[in-house]
Design an enzyme around this catalytic site. Structure first.
Site, PDB file in Angstrom:
ATOM      1  N   GLY A  68       1.737   5.059   3.358  1.00 54.91           N
ATOM      2  CA  GLY A  68       2.706   4.092   2.819  1.00 54.91           C
ATOM      3  C   GLY A  68       3.609   4.740   1.786  1.00 54.91           C
ATOM      4  O   GLY A  68       4.812   4.453   1.714  1.00 54.91           O
ATOM      5  N   TYR A 112     -13.975  -2.741   9.766  1.00 54.63           N
ATOM      6  CA  TYR A 112     -12.630  -2.148   9.774  1.00 54.63           C
ATOM      7  C   TYR A 112     -11.951  -2.440  11.123  1.00 54.63           C
ATOM      8  O   TYR A 112     -10.810  -2.896  11.170  1.00 54.63           O
ATOM      9  CB  TYR A 112     -12.731  -0.639   9.541  1.00 54.63           C
ATOM     10  CG  TYR A 112     -11.408   0.090   9.593  1.00 54.63           C
ATOM     11  CD1 TYR A 112     -10.535   0.070   8.515  1.00 54.63           C
ATOM     12  CD2 TYR A 112     -11.023   0.800  10.739  1.00 54.63           C
ATOM     13  CE1 TYR A 112      -9.308   0.742   8.560  1.00 54.63           C
ATOM     14  CE2 TYR A 112      -9.809   1.475  10.786  1.00 54.63           C
ATOM     15  CZ  TYR A 112      -8.956   1.443   9.690  1.00 54.63           C
ATOM     16  OH  TYR A 112      -7.747   2.097   9.743  1.00 54.63           O
ATOM     17  N   GLY A 137       0.824  -1.210   0.000  1.00 51.59           N
ATOM     18  CA  GLY A 137       0.000   0.000   0.000  1.00 51.59           C
ATOM     19  C   GLY A 137       0.850   1.249   0.000  1.00 51.59           C
ATOM     20  O   GLY A 137       0.603   2.185   0.763  1.00 51.59           O
TER      21      GLY A 137
HETATM   22  N1  NAP Z   1      -5.527   7.409   7.625  1.00 52.77           N
HETATM   23  C1  NAP Z   1      -5.569   7.231   8.936  1.00 52.77           C
HETATM   24  O1  NAP Z   1      -5.875   8.164   9.685  1.00 52.77           O
HETATM   25  C2  NAP Z   1      -5.249   5.903   9.528  1.00 52.77           C
HETATM   26  C3  NAP Z   1      -5.412   5.714  10.921  1.00 52.77           C
HETATM   27  C4  NAP Z   1      -5.099   4.490  11.472  1.00 52.77           C
HETATM   28  C5  NAP Z   1      -4.612   3.481  10.665  1.00 52.77           C
HETATM   29  N2  NAP Z   1      -4.446   3.673   9.329  1.00 52.77           N
HETATM   30  C6  NAP Z   1      -3.937   2.572   8.508  1.00 52.77           C
HETATM   31  O2  NAP Z   1      -2.880   3.029   7.713  1.00 52.77           O
HETATM   32  C7  NAP Z   1      -2.774   2.214   6.524  1.00 52.77           C
HETATM   33  C8  NAP Z   1      -2.632   3.097   5.295  1.00 52.77           C
HETATM   34  O3  NAP Z   1      -3.813   3.881   5.172  1.00 52.77           O
HETATM   35  P1  NAP Z   1      -3.869   5.301   4.452  1.00 52.77           P
HETATM   36  O4  NAP Z   1      -4.620   6.172   5.367  1.00 52.77           O
HETATM   37  O5  NAP Z   1      -2.518   5.689   3.976  1.00 52.77           O
HETATM   38  O6  NAP Z   1      -4.838   4.933   3.241  1.00 52.77           O
HETATM   39  P2  NAP Z   1      -4.843   5.280   1.693  1.00 52.77           P
HETATM   40  O7  NAP Z   1      -4.263   6.616   1.415  1.00 52.77           O
HETATM   41  O8  NAP Z   1      -6.239   5.014   1.262  1.00 52.77           O
HETATM   42  O9  NAP Z   1      -3.847   4.196   1.063  1.00 52.77           O
HETATM   43  C9  NAP Z   1      -4.130   2.838   1.090  1.00 52.77           C
HETATM   44  C10 NAP Z   1      -3.089   2.050   0.342  1.00 52.77           C
HETATM   45  O10 NAP Z   1      -3.493   0.656   0.387  1.00 52.77           O
HETATM   46  C11 NAP Z   1      -3.630   0.188  -0.951  1.00 52.77           C
HETATM   47  N3  NAP Z   1      -4.746  -0.747  -1.103  1.00 52.77           N
HETATM   48  C12 NAP Z   1      -6.051  -0.530  -0.800  1.00 52.77           C
HETATM   49  N4  NAP Z   1      -6.785  -1.596  -1.153  1.00 52.77           N
HETATM   50  C13 NAP Z   1      -5.931  -2.489  -1.707  1.00 52.77           C
HETATM   51  C14 NAP Z   1      -6.100  -3.767  -2.277  1.00 52.77           C
HETATM   52  N5  NAP Z   1      -7.287  -4.359  -2.398  1.00 52.77           N
HETATM   53  N6  NAP Z   1      -5.006  -4.403  -2.752  1.00 52.77           N
HETATM   54  C15 NAP Z   1      -3.798  -3.817  -2.686  1.00 52.77           C
HETATM   55  N7  NAP Z   1      -3.567  -2.615  -2.158  1.00 52.77           N
HETATM   56  C16 NAP Z   1      -4.638  -1.952  -1.688  1.00 52.77           C
HETATM   57  C17 NAP Z   1      -3.860   1.422  -1.803  1.00 52.77           C
HETATM   58  O11 NAP Z   1      -3.453   1.121  -3.124  1.00 52.77           O
HETATM   59  P3  NAP Z   1      -4.078   1.852  -4.424  1.00 52.77           P
HETATM   60  O12 NAP Z   1      -3.161   3.010  -4.698  1.00 52.77           O
HETATM   61  O13 NAP Z   1      -4.009   0.782  -5.447  1.00 52.77           O
HETATM   62  O14 NAP Z   1      -5.473   2.286  -4.054  1.00 52.77           O
HETATM   63  C18 NAP Z   1      -2.967   2.437  -1.120  1.00 52.77           C
HETATM   64  O15 NAP Z   1      -1.652   2.320  -1.551  1.00 52.77           O
HETATM   65  C19 NAP Z   1      -4.039   1.343   6.519  1.00 52.77           C
HETATM   66  O16 NAP Z   1      -3.718   0.040   6.950  1.00 52.77           O
HETATM   67  C20 NAP Z   1      -4.955   2.030   7.524  1.00 52.77           C
HETATM   68  O17 NAP Z   1      -5.873   1.143   8.111  1.00 52.77           O
HETATM   69  C21 NAP Z   1      -4.762   4.852   8.732  1.00 52.77           C
END
Ligand code: NAP
Length: 274
Positions: free
Chosen positions: A18, A167, A12
């Site tokens: 990421g 989630y 990701g």
């Molecule tokens: N944002 C927050 O405040 C927050 C808080 C707590 C925890 N987290 C955790 O942090 C992590 C990253 O989240 P983020 O906020 O950076 O989210 P994000 O910007 O939506 O990025 C998600 C990443 O995961 C990839 N992904 C999603 N679905 C996928 C699939 N089916 N197969 C392969 N790759 C997939 C996406 O790839 P594509 O580019 O292909 O879409 C993207 O690179 C997650 O595990 C989330 O639960 C986030």
């Protein structure tokens, strides 16, 4: 940890936190294996990293809503790399990504459980031989403070589905797996920790949820980098961090019987028990 010459896989990493982490690791001299579904987004990141004078990352495309695709990703990484120093399991979907209806993965599993937890469980297990051969090495599971206990009578949430619960149970499953795997890996030189990076960072998943961001991607990214590379966490394993601070997860993470049930179920669902 000096990252020069180290190999790191960040799932990701085509978007959100990421992406930030991958760019920082490349700047620190690591060979970075980036992953996502979108080749164009990966290209843009690779160009950005190259323009800054760092080694071009290697892109792996895999949709982690399919266990076969996760398995293929692990097999390709194993075939193409002689070492893996850090595996950051970060790919995930939010509580409202793709709408509010219950959805299933290619394998028929509840989608958030499949993408956020099961695929990472499978990847970690398949990559373990390489991580062990590269020890001291680390696994970082990017989980969340949003945690909901698993109901083992309905893990796939066929009744009373909400995206928030789906989630949150997937995120607690990641933490339960972290505690469990740390025990299994004692003495191997491979550590595994989980964290909540930061609350409501300004990323796609938060925006999709209609939530106003309250943290920056940098804040969460630095917390992930801390677990992935920090000298002060070397040798520490099985822990949950809230940002930079060691913290406590939901009590189910420390319930040995629940972890055993989850392990048995996950081995079955991923075909690893065969
Ligand atoms: N944002 C927050 O405040 C927050 C808080 C707590 C925890 N987290 C955790 O942090 C992590 C990253 O989240 P983020 O906020 O950076 O989210 P994000 O910007 O939506 O990025 C998600 C990443 O995961 C990839 N992904 C999603 N679905 C996928 C699939 N089916 N197969 C392969 N790759 C997939 C996406 O790839 P594509 O580019 O292909 O879409 C993207 O690179 C997650 O595990 C989330 O639960 C986030």
């Amino acid at each position: 940890m000096n990252m020069d010459g180290k190999t790191v896989l960040v799932t990701g990493s085509t978007d959100g936190v990421g992406r930030y982490v991958a760019a920082k690791l490349a700047a620190a001299g690591a060979r970075v294996l980036i992953h996502g579904r979108d080749r164009e987004r990966a290209r843009t990141l690779a160009d950005e990293i190259k323009r800054q004078g760092h080694s071009e990352p290697i892109f792996y495309q895999a949709d982690l809503s399919s266990l076969a695709a996760a398995r293929q990703l692990a097999e390709t990484v194993l075939a193409e790399h002689k070492r893996l120093d850090v595996f950051i399991s970060n790919a995930g979907i939010g509580s409202r990504s793709l709408g509010t209806e219950r959805r299933t993965s290619a394998d028929g599993h509840e989608l958030r459980f499949a993408v956020n937890y099961l695929s990472g469980f499978l990847l970690a297990h398949l990559l373990l031989p390489l991580l062990k051969a590269s020890a001291p090495s680390r696994i970082v599971n990017v989980a969340s403070l949003g945690q909901h206990p698993l109901d083992f009578d309905d893990v796939m949430l066929t009744k009373g589905y909400t995206g928030t619960r789906a989630y949150a149970q997937s995120k607690l499953a990641q933490i339960m797996f972290t505690v469990d795997l740390a025990r299994e890996l004692e003495g191997s030189g491979v550590t595994v920790n989980a964290l909540h990076p930061a609350t409501y960072m300004n990323t796609t998943m938060v925006r999709e949820g209609g939530i106003t961001p309250i943290s920056t991607v940098e804040q969460g990214g630095e917390a992930i980098l801390h677990l992935a590379t920090g000298d002060d966490v070397a040798g520490k394993s099985g822990l949950f961090f809230n940002g930079m601070q060691q913290s406590q997860a939901n009590p189910q993470a420390y319930d040995e019987a629940a972890r055993k049930r989850l392990r048995t179920l996950s081995l079955e669902l991923t075909g690893l028990s065969a």
